[in-house]
Structure formats: structure tokens, C-alpha cells
Scaffold this motif. Structure first.
Motif, mmCIF file in Angstrom:
data_model
loop_
_atom_site.group_PDB
_atom_site.id
_atom_site.type_symbol
_atom_site.label_atom_id
_atom_site.label_comp_id
_atom_site.label_asym_id
_atom_site.label_seq_id
_atom_site.Cartn_x
_atom_site.Cartn_y
_atom_site.Cartn_z
ATOM 1 N N UNK A 100 17.366 6.111 18.175
ATOM 2 C CA UNK A 100 16.881 5.060 18.701
ATOM 3 C C UNK A 100 16.002 4.935 19.899
ATOM 4 N N UNK A 101 15.969 6.043 20.769
ATOM 5 C CA UNK A 101 14.979 5.770 21.964
ATOM 6 C C UNK A 101 14.252 7.551 21.841
ATOM 7 N N UNK A 102 14.153 7.983 21.198
ATOM 8 C CA UNK A 102 13.377 9.282 21.014
ATOM 9 C C UNK A 102 12.600 9.438 19.656
ATOM 10 N N UNK A 103 12.893 9.317 18.785
ATOM 11 C CA UNK A 103 11.600 9.079 17.961
ATOM 12 C C UNK A 103 10.372 8.164 16.941
ATOM 13 N N UNK A 104 10.417 7.150 17.891
ATOM 14 C CA UNK A 104 9.189 6.862 18.448
ATOM 15 C C UNK A 104 9.377 5.542 17.542
ATOM 16 N N UNK A 105 10.060 4.830 17.327
ATOM 17 C CA UNK A 105 10.824 3.471 16.778
ATOM 18 C C UNK A 105 10.171 3.891 15.475
ATOM 19 N N UNK A 106 10.297 4.833 14.466
ATOM 20 C CA UNK A 106 10.262 5.421 13.630
ATOM 21 C C UNK A 106 10.849 4.734 12.300
ATOM 22 N N UNK A 107 11.361 3.934 12.529
ATOM 23 C CA UNK A 107 12.335 2.618 11.880
ATOM 24 C C UNK A 107 11.461 1.435 11.014
ATOM 25 N N UNK A 108 11.034 1.115 12.184
ATOM 26 C CA UNK A 108 10.040 0.021 12.423
ATOM 27 C C UNK A 108 8.956 0.074 10.759
ATOM 28 N N UNK A 109 8.928 -1.151 10.330
ATOM 29 C CA UNK A 109 7.901 -0.332 9.359
ATOM 30 C C UNK A 109 6.660 -1.785 9.608
ATOM 31 N N UNK A 110 5.226 -1.006 10.194
ATOM 32 C CA UNK A 110 4.401 -1.697 10.907
ATOM 33 C C UNK A 110 2.856 -0.878 10.151
ATOM 34 N N UNK A 111 2.759 -1.685 9.633
ATOM 35 C CA UNK A 111 1.462 -1.761 8.891
ATOM 36 C C UNK A 111 0.482 -2.341 10.162
ATOM 37 N N UNK A 112 -0.783 -1.698 9.757
ATOM 38 C CA UNK A 112 -2.633 -2.003 10.671
ATOM 39 C C UNK A 112 -2.965 -2.801 10.020
ATOM 40 N N UNK A 113 -3.725 -3.653 10.418
ATOM 41 C CA UNK A 113 -4.536 -5.155 10.136
ATOM 42 C C UNK A 113 -5.095 -3.572 9.799
ATOM 43 N N UNK A 114 -6.417 -4.641 8.961
ATOM 44 C CA UNK A 114 -7.520 -4.220 8.422
ATOM 45 C C UNK A 114 -8.758 -3.526 9.113
ATOM 46 N N UNK A 115 -9.139 -2.678 8.465
ATOM 47 C CA UNK A 115 -10.345 -2.099 9.389
ATOM 48 C C UNK A 115 -11.735 -2.939 9.581
ATOM 49 N N UNK A 116 -12.439 -2.879 10.255
ATOM 50 C CA UNK A 116 -13.938 -3.851 9.551
ATOM 51 C C UNK A 116 -14.814 -3.048 8.827
ATOM 52 N N UNK A 117 -14.894 -3.349 7.630
ATOM 53 C CA UNK A 117 -15.993 -2.968 6.633
ATOM 54 C C UNK A 117 -17.825 -2.196 7.770
ATOM 55 N N UNK A 118 -17.632 -0.577 6.872
ATOM 56 C CA UNK A 118 -18.646 -0.297 8.451
ATOM 57 C C UNK A 118 -19.948 -0.538 7.891
ATOM 58 N N UNK A 119 -21.207 -0.180 8.440
ATOM 59 C CA UNK A 119 -22.381 -0.716 8.341
ATOM 60 C C UNK A 119 -22.946 0.170 6.874
ATOM 61 N N UNK A 120 -22.733 0.843 6.232
ATOM 62 C CA UNK A 120 -22.963 1.631 5.740
ATOM 63 C C UNK A 120 -21.967 2.482 4.719
ATOM 64 N N UNK A 121 -21.579 2.365 3.246
ATOM 65 C CA UNK A 121 -20.283 2.691 2.330
ATOM 66 C C UNK A 121 -20.726 3.827 2.510
ATOM 67 N N UNK A 122 -20.677 5.226 2.565
ATOM 68 C CA UNK A 122 -20.728 6.278 2.921
ATOM 69 C C UNK A 122 -20.518 6.748 1.100
ATOM 70 N N UNK A 123 -20.537 7.930 0.598
ATOM 71 C CA UNK A 123 -20.804 8.736 -1.081
ATOM 72 C C UNK A 123 -18.997 9.194 -1.050
ATOM 73 N N UNK A 124 -18.207 8.938 -2.091
ATOM 74 C CA UNK A 124 -16.977 9.518 -1.561
ATOM 75 C C UNK A 124 -16.490 9.842 -3.558
#
Length: 382
Positions: free
Chosen positions: A19-43
Motif C-alpha cells: 500500500x505504501x511502496x508500490x506507487x498506488x498501483x491499484x488506482x485506476x488513473x487515466x490521463x486527460x487527452x493531450x492537445x492536438x499537435x500543430x502538424x500530424x506526423x505520418x504513421x
């Protein structure tokens, strides 16, 4: 103090440490969406496929159906399939807005020292050099994964904004059958305990992991490590790739919302085989690490309920340990929309995983390790 009570205290201490030493592994945390880049690279996307006729159509439709503003190509590597995988992939591509973006290439014979999937990915990367020489990112996914239309744009936006060399999502595994409900959420829970996502994201931490169903890697990072030859013999290819990339650039791993596994696990045997295929590989084929795993799993998951039920109120540390594991498992059950009453059954699920791990070692000793698609890929025991 009795031996049983001392064991109860030890189990409780283990859970306090987790509980104290594994960086809160059990928590379900999802980051907020990142902003769109100025130009979309080829994939360029690469999908290794070996006898995937039942799922490859949906996979191809998902990849080529991406609402991605930049240029996107797809390379499907037909790894000696004999069920019409290549033809189904082509048919599926024809019904998408990017019908001309698919290239199907046959994999050459598997060389000695390479695992099958990594060789197919390497063949795909070589083909991508001709199909999409200007692609800045390589999207690695599996033939049994469907991606919602916004997945790629989200991956690229995060990679660009945070300047990450590898962005990965752990896809949502199917959780429909009774056995899947019992085993699947625990699979993700155990993975997050072993590789806490917060530490994966932290460039100061040495913890590196990825989920092979959805990985966006910068082409520069792949070139820096020497391509897939750097992990040629690895069965746990995703985490091995992350470990190679992270020293040269930051990586991230999160839970997916709209990337879904199409692979069903309707009975206990299929789930057992999934675990046994690579569990002993995770332990580096070490009998010592296997013994340590048996002790650790027993102390962490099995001892608390056994001691609590046998000793009653006198074994209060065991009850507290059992309560702790139940509470920390609840967020993952909620993520997979499963009932709370499954949480106290985590020890039974842990026993299933432990037995499958022991069977993984047995298969290795019998020279049948790493079985997948008709190949035994674990190194031969000397």
C-alpha cells in the motif's frame, strides 16, 4: 506468540508495504487527452498475423477506420498462415476509407534465435521502410485487437506533447464469460502491481513496461536500439521493447478505453494456457525465482484467508490483510464493470495464477515452453 499469529502479522506487513511502496498501483488513473499537435506526423501500423482468420477483419477495419488527420499506412505480416488470413485482411481493407493503405507481406522463414512474433514485427518494419519511408511513428498492434476511431490520434497527440518515445495502452480484455470475470481483472491488477504505471511514466524510474496490443513507438527510437533485433529472442516482447527504449527516452503506459481485445477465453483451460505460456519466462527460467514466487504469493494472497477463517478473531492481522487486498482490488473490478463480491475471492484467483505458473515451469522442463500457434518458443533447457 504462536507461529500462525506471526504469519498473520507478516502477511499484514506485506500488504502495508504494498500500500505504501508500490506507487498506488491499484488506482485506476487515466490521463486527460493531450492537445492536438500543430502538424500530424505520418504513421505506419504493423500487425503480425498467424492464422487469425477469425479476428483479422475487425482488426484491419479498426486500424484503417481511424479518424486520424495525418497519413496512415498499414502493413499486415502474414506469418505462414493457412486459413486465409491475408485474403480476409484485404477484403476488410476494401470496405474502409483507406482501402489503398494496406500492404500484406509474407514473412520469411523464422530464423534461429528469434521468437515468432518479434520476427514478424521485424519483417513488418522492413516492409514499412518501403511503404512509408517518411513515417515518424510505428503503431504496433495485434491481430486480435479492435481500436476505436480516435485511438491513434490520442496516442500521437500524447507522444508529441510529452515527447515520449513509446506510448502504450493496455487494451480492454474481454470479460464476458464466468472464467473471464474471475481471472481477467486480476491479470491487469497483478500486471500493474509488477509494473506500476506511475513508475513506467517516470523517466527517473527504471521500471519499464508496455502492452503489446497497442504500442506507438517513434521510428527514431526503434532505429536507436537497432530495431527488433534488439529483442529477437524475447517472448515477453512488449516489456522487453520498453526496457530497451526507456533509457534513451521517456515512455508511458495507461489503461485503454476504446481498444478492445477480440480474443475470447470462455473456459479455464484457455486462460490457464495464456498464463502458462510466459509466466516462467517472466521469472527468467530461474528455479530460485520460482520458489520465491511461491512463497510470496502464498504469504500475500493465500495465508490471510486461510489463517483468518481457521483462527477467528484471534487472527485479526490476517483479517486486516484480507480486507486490504479486497479493498485495493475494487477499483479494477469497477474498471471492468464486475460485481464487488468478486473482490474477496482474489485469493482463489491468485491460487489459479500460482498453479499456472508452476505448470509454466513444468512445460519448460519438458521442453514445451512458450507454446503459441503451433510453435514452442521458449529456449531449450540445457
Amino acid at each position: 506468540m504462536t507461529a500462525a499469529f506471526a504469519l498473520s502479522l507478516l502477511s499484514l506487513a506485506v500488504w502495508c508495504g504494498l500500500l505504501c511502496g508500490r506507487a498506488g498501483f491499484w488506482r485506476v488513473r487515466k490521463p486527460a487527452p493531450a492537445p492536438a499537435p500543430a502538424a500530424w506526423p505520418e504513421v505506419v501500423a504493423i500487425v503480425p498475423a498467424r492464422n487469425e482468420a477469425d479476428v483479422i477483419g475487425r482488426c484491419v477495419a479498426g486500424v484503417l477506420g481511424q479518424q486520424y488527420p495525418g497519413k496512415l499506412s498499414l502493413v499486415v505480416v502474414d506469418d505462414h498462415s493457412h486459413d486465409g488470413t491475408a485474403q480476409i485482411a484485404a477484403s476488410a481493407a476494401a470496405g474502409t476509407p483507406r482501402s489503398g493503405a494496406l500492404t500484406v507481406v509474407p514473412a520469411r522463414d523464422l530464423p534461429a534465435g528469434w521468437s515468432g512474433k518479434v520476427w514478424a514485427q521485424s519483417e513488418g518494419l522492413a516492409a514499412a521502410g518501403h511503404v512509408a519511408p517518411g513515417a515518424a511513428y510505428v503503431w504496433l498492434t495485434d491481430a486480435d485487437i479492435w481500436h476505436g476511431p480516435g485511438v491513434l490520434a490520442g496516442l500521437v497527440a500524447r507522444a508529441v506533447q510529452e515527447r515520449r518515445d513509446l506510448v502504450s495502452l493496455m487494451v480492454r480484455l474481454r470479460c464476458a464469460s464466468p472464467w473471464e470475470r474471475l481471472i481477467v481483472p486480476a491479470f491487469v491488477f497483478f500486471f500493474a502491481k509488477l509494473y506500476p504505471f506511475e513508475r513506467v511514466r517516470d523517466p527517473r524510474s527504471k521500471v519499464a513496461a508496455a502492452a503489446g496490443g497497442c504500442m506507438l513507438a517513434s521510428r527514431a527510437a526503434l532505429s536507436r536500439i537497432g530495431g527488433f533485433a534488439a529483442i529477437r529472442g524475447e517472448l515477453i516482447d512488449d516489456c522487453s521493447l520498453a526496457a530497451k527504449i526507456k533509457p534513451g527516452g521517456p515512455i508511458s503506459l495507461d489503461l485503454a478505453d476504446d481498444s478492445v481485445s477480440l480474443r475470447p477465453y470462455d473456459d479455464w483451460r484457455s486462460l490457464w494456457d495464456m498464463i502458462a505460456r510466459s509466466a516462467y519466462t517472466q521469472l527468467r527460467y530461474s528455479p530460485l525465482l520460482l520458489a520465491g514466487t511461491v512463497v510470496a504469493m502464498t504469504l500475500t494472497y493465500l495465508a490471510p484467508p486461510l489463517l483468518a477463517l481457521a483462527g477467528g478473531a484471534r487472527q485479526w492481522p490476517a483479517w486486516l490483510a484480507w480486507a486490504a487486498m479486497t479493498l485495493v482490488y475494487l477499483p479494477m473490478l469497477r474498471e471492468y464493470r464486475q460485481p464487488r463480491w468478486l473482490a474477496p475471492l482474489l485469493p482463489l484467483t491468485a491460487l489459479f495464477y500460482l498453479c499456472a505458473t508452476l505448470d509454466s515451469a513444468r512445460r519448460y522442463w519438458l521442453r514445451r515452453g512458450g507454446q503459441w500457434k503451433g510453435r514452442s518458443q521458449a529456449p531449450v533447457r540445457s
